[in-house]
Design a protein around this motif. Structure first.
Motif, PDB file in Angstrom:
ATOM      1  N   PHE A 140       0.834  -1.201   0.000  1.00  0.00           N
ATOM      2  CA  PHE A 140       0.000   0.000   0.000  1.00  0.00           C
ATOM      3  C   PHE A 140       0.867   1.248   0.000  1.00  0.00           C
ATOM      4  N   THR A 144      -3.063   5.314  -0.602  1.00  0.00           N
ATOM      5  CA  THR A 144      -4.096   4.279  -0.621  1.00  0.00           C
ATOM      6  C   THR A 144      -4.379   3.790   0.802  1.00  0.00           C
ATOM      7  N   VAL A 148      -8.027   3.999   2.807  1.00  0.00           N
ATOM      8  CA  VAL A 148      -8.700   2.855   3.443  1.00  0.00           C
ATOM      9  C   VAL A 148      -9.000   3.183   4.905  1.00  0.00           C
ATOM     10  N   VAL A 151     -11.943   5.454   5.360  1.00  0.00           N
ATOM     11  CA  VAL A 151     -13.222   4.732   5.277  1.00  0.00           C
ATOM     12  C   VAL A 151     -13.497   3.996   6.588  1.00  0.00           C
ATOM     13  N   ILE A 152     -12.440   3.356   7.131  1.00  0.00           N
ATOM     14  CA  ILE A 152     -12.614   2.606   8.382  1.00  0.00           C
ATOM     15  C   ILE A 152     -12.973   3.544   9.539  1.00  0.00           C
ATOM     16  N   TRP A 191       0.458   0.902  10.922  1.00  0.00           N
ATOM     17  CA  TRP A 191       0.037  -0.130   9.966  1.00  0.00           C
ATOM     18  C   TRP A 191       0.822  -0.019   8.668  1.00  0.00           C
TER      19      TRP A 191
ATOM     20  N   LEU B  23      -4.084  -7.603   8.727  1.00  0.00           N
ATOM     21  CA  LEU B  23      -4.709  -8.037   7.479  1.00  0.00           C
ATOM     22  C   LEU B  23      -6.058  -7.384   7.210  1.00  0.00           C
ATOM     23  N   PHE B  24      -6.721  -6.904   8.264  1.00  0.00           N
ATOM     24  CA  PHE B  24      -8.068  -6.390   8.026  1.00  0.00           C
ATOM     25  C   PHE B  24      -8.113  -5.254   6.998  1.00  0.00           C
ATOM     26  N   PRO B  25      -7.249  -4.219   7.104  1.00  0.00           N
ATOM     27  CA  PRO B  25      -7.320  -3.158   6.085  1.00  0.00           C
ATOM     28  C   PRO B  25      -7.043  -3.673   4.669  1.00  0.00           C
ATOM     29  N   VAL B  26      -6.187  -4.692   4.538  1.00  0.00           N
ATOM     30  CA  VAL B  26      -5.932  -5.277   3.220  1.00  0.00           C
ATOM     31  C   VAL B  26      -7.213  -5.931   2.706  1.00  0.00           C
ATOM     32  N   TYR B  28     -10.262  -5.429   3.712  1.00  0.00           N
ATOM     33  CA  TYR B  28     -11.337  -4.465   3.521  1.00  0.00           C
ATOM     34  C   TYR B  28     -11.133  -3.647   2.255  1.00  0.00           C
ATOM     35  N   GLY B  29      -9.869  -3.334   1.960  1.00  0.00           N
ATOM     36  CA  GLY B  29      -9.569  -2.565   0.752  1.00  0.00           C
ATOM     37  C   GLY B  29     -10.052  -3.286  -0.495  1.00  0.00           C
ATOM     38  N   PHE B  30      -9.902  -4.617  -0.507  1.00  0.00           N
ATOM     39  CA  PHE B  30     -10.282  -5.371  -1.704  1.00  0.00           C
ATOM     40  C   PHE B  30     -11.735  -5.835  -1.659  1.00  0.00           C
ATOM     41  N   LEU B  47     -19.099  -6.825   7.485  1.00  0.00           N
ATOM     42  CA  LEU B  47     -17.695  -7.216   7.283  1.00  0.00           C
ATOM     43  C   LEU B  47     -17.570  -8.160   6.099  1.00  0.00           C
ATOM     44  N   PRO B 241     -18.506   4.652   0.055  1.00  0.00           N
ATOM     45  CA  PRO B 241     -17.213   4.006   0.327  1.00  0.00           C
ATOM     46  C   PRO B 241     -16.883   2.917  -0.686  1.00  0.00           C
ATOM     47  N   ILE B 244     -14.888   4.423  -3.414  1.00  0.00           N
ATOM     48  CA  ILE B 244     -13.537   4.786  -2.955  1.00  0.00           C
ATOM     49  C   ILE B 244     -12.654   3.544  -2.897  1.00  0.00           C
ATOM     50  N   LEU B 245     -13.193   2.483  -2.269  1.00  0.00           N
ATOM     51  CA  LEU B 245     -12.387   1.272  -2.123  1.00  0.00           C
ATOM     52  C   LEU B 245     -12.134   0.601  -3.467  1.00  0.00           C
ATOM     53  N   VAL B 248      -9.205   2.358  -4.747  1.00  0.00           N
ATOM     54  CA  VAL B 248      -8.017   1.901  -4.019  1.00  0.00           C
ATOM     55  C   VAL B 248      -7.552   0.555  -4.559  1.00  0.00           C
ATOM     56  N   SER B 251      -6.021   0.817  -7.948  1.00  0.00           N
ATOM     57  CA  SER B 251      -4.725   1.516  -7.966  1.00  0.00           C
ATOM     58  C   SER B 251      -3.640   0.670  -7.329  1.00  0.00           C
ATOM     59  N   LEU B 252      -4.038  -0.330  -6.527  1.00  0.00           N
ATOM     60  CA  LEU B 252      -3.030  -1.163  -5.853  1.00  0.00           C
ATOM     61  C   LEU B 252      -2.446  -2.237  -6.759  1.00  0.00           C
TER      62      LEU B 252
END
Lengths: 320, 276
Positions: A140, A144, A148, A151-152, A191, B23-26, B28-30, B47, B241, B244-245, B248, B251-252
């Motif tokens: 990341f 980016t 994220v 949003v969280i 993070w 791992l959660f933000p990863v 959640y991003g996807f 979730l 959201p 937005i995600l 993200v 772009s990743l």
């Protein structure tokens, strides 16, 4: 991709160059050609550094002692006025915020990554998968990752408050409560840095000679003793490198603050770099003089960090 | 299969707990990228998606010109990477193999640039580049890359790589009539590929992820880079959201590919300073 060999070495180089054989003048000419080629090869980098590092370095110092009009053009010499302005409670708060942000984004990320990497050394299955998983945040970018987390952290519909709600805890205004915003931005930064730290420390662990660990195990060292007496001391170069590099990195942090809080609420997350940005570029402000004086402060702090790096790195850290 | 001991179970538990916040933000991003408003824009947020809302991935292109941002970032990061690799290779050769006056002092100046934080010189650089008119129209590309065409880090790393070759190689090459230029491109560069790849991967990632410089320099949306575009998407679509995600996640993809494919080069480049 090899460029055409037409611009290749001077033909004189092809002549046999037995030392002391040919005349001194000829050797001198060869040396001159070699030096010429050398400087030609260095020229692109030298030009870039001169124009975009050394010249602006001088110009930052120059701008910091000049006032400016509303368009940012330097006007009158003001001496140390911009520096005196910084002896204020407001700028003191900026420095304190910078220190807190640095401390609480660097230490948890290094300590956490160390614990994870040490645990990954325990003889368990699936280590490789776990290590890759822990390194994933590295993919990341700051932007980016920040988005994220935005949003969280969303106060109305974000997962962070959803989680609190599940335990019957009231919603928290993660990014708009002055006492929560800085810790929240720090947590996001921890993070972001976690993956990098895991990668560096894993590489360090992999470089420890297996015989050393094996010998310690034969002597009965396991778990905590093995980690504290063998692995951590042998990891000290990587740990020190991480602390210094992350500190330098944290002092330069900008994207997460710009995306998550814009320095607010009520300046609670305005670090030094964000303050420079605000003075120079935000909302049509073009106070280049005051911003440059703060940039000089940043430069001095960073140089001190680098000096610490070079000073201590050479002596105190265990090298193999 | 041996039964895991109590200690091993404990290690799994601790690692499992630690993995959740990492791992959660990863995740959640996807996963959030394909979650509908019913899952994301309500309280409490879901979730796990109740249905896969692929539409986000196409809708996001209607919200912002994501394709154009992609192109801009590819041009910007591509030029910077190519230029830094080339300028670093030739400079490293000069430092490693050529006798020239003031070599040590010049090398010291190169290393000194590593100690200057970019943010402390960004104001004069902005004045220079915008003063040259490189902040408008197609010239924006030039403004984006110009300050980043050389790299002391790359020069340092490649010089280390070149110094591992014996200096006899240089003398032999010169006597054989090979010449410096051919020695560099036909012998040293092919043999130093891993180090060059390490520099390339590192430079590409940092160029692609740049934020401060594109943010202050670019004035026309048309020339916005992906990172700034994603941040604008975040500002524009706060109520959606999912969009937005989706931005993200899309772009990743390039950095994720580079990180996975170039993993060993990354570690090599990242730890060049740590392992010495």
């Amino acid at each position: 991709m090899p460029p055409p060999p037409t611009v290749t070495a001077p033909p004189a180089e092809r002549a046999p160059t037995k030392p002391g054989n040919s005349g001194g003048r000829r050797r001198q000419r060869l040396r001159l050609r070699e030096a010429g080629l050398g400087w030609l090869l260095l020229l692109p980098s030298v030009v870039v550094f001169a124009l975009f590092v050394f010249w602006p370095l001088g110009r930052t110092l120059y701008l910091s002692v000049y006032g400016n009009d509303i368009f940012g053009a330097p006007s009158a010499y003001v001496g140390a006025a911009h520096y005196q302005e910084m002896l204020s409670a407001e700028f003191g708060r900026v420095l304190a915020t910078t220190a807190l942000f640095t401390l609480f984004s660097v230490l948890p990320a290094v300590a956490g990554a160390l614990v994870v990497v040490l645990l990954l050394e325990a003889r368990i299955r699936g280590v490789r998968v776990l290590r890759t998983a822990f390194a994933l945040p590295f993919a990341f970018s700051v932007a980016t990752a920040s988005v994220v987390f935005a949003v969280i952290y969303n106060p109305a519909i974000g997962v962070a408050n959803g989680l609190l709600g599940a335990f019957g805890i009231d919603r928290v205004n993660w990014l708009t409560d002055p006492s929560i915003a800085l810790p929240a931005v720090c947590a996001a930064t921890v993070w972001m840095n976690f993956g990098y730290n895991v990668l560096v420390l894993s590489a360090g662990v992999a470089a420890i000679p297996p015989e050393v660990v094996e010998a310690a195990r034969l002597d009965g060292a396991t778990g905590w003793r093995l980690a504290s007496r063998i692995t951590v001391p042998l990891l000290s170069p990587q740990l020190f490198f991480l602390v210094v590099v992350s500190t330098i990195h944290a002092l330069q942090s900008f994207g997460q603050i710009h995306i998550l809080t814009k320095g607010g609420p009520d300046q609670a997350t305005t670090t030094l770099v964000y303050s420079i940005y605000e003075k120079a570029f935000a909302f049509g402000s073009a106070d280049f003089g005051a911003a440059s004086a703060q940039a000089v402060v940043l430069l001095v702090i960073m140089l001190a960090c680098t000096a610490v790096q070079f000073g201590i790195l050479e002596r105190r850290v265990h090298y193999r | 299969m041996r039964k895991p001991s109590l200690g091993q179970v404990a290690v799994y538990v601790v690692l499992g707990v630690a993995a959740i916040p990492v791992l959660f933000p990863v995740y959640y991003g996807f996963v959030g990228a394909v979650m509908g408003p019913g899952d994301l824009a309500t309280y409490p947020p879901a979730l796990v998606p109740s249905e896969l809302h692929w539409q986000n991935l196409t809708d996001v292109f209607r919200s912002v010109p994501l394709g154009r941002f992609y192109l801009n970032s590819a041009i910007q990061a591509g030029i910077i990477t190519l230029a830094q690799v080339i300028t670093s290779i030739v400079a490293a050769y000069a430092f490693a193999f050529l006798r020239l006056p003031a070599r040590a002092a010049t090398f010291g100046l190169f290393l000194a640039t590593l100690m200057v934080p970019w943010e402390s010189i960004i104001i004069p650089n902005y004045l220079t580049v915008s003063g040259w008119g490189l902040a408008r129209g197609g010239l924006t590309y030039l403004g984006l890359v110009l300050p980043f065409l050389a790299s002391a880090f790359g020069t340092f790393l490649l010089r280390q790589a070149f110094l591992q070759f014996p200096s006899e190689l240089r003398d032999a090459a010169v006597i054989d009539g090979c010449g410096h230029w051919r020695l560099l491109w036909r012998v040293l560069v092919p043999l130093s590929k891993p180090s060059i790849a390490a520099v390339g991967v590192y430079v590409f990632l940092s160029a692609w992820n740049q934020y401060f410089w594109p943010l202050i320099l670019i004035r026309d949306t048309e020339f916005q880079t992906l990172q700034i575009g994603i941040s604008q998407l975040n500002d524009a679509e706060a109520a959606q959201p999912g969009l937005i995600l989706a931005g993200v996640a899309l772009s990743l993809l390039p950095t994720l590919a580079v990180v996975i494919l170039g993993q060993r080069y990354i570690v090599r480049g990242l730890t060049a300073g740590a392992l010495r």
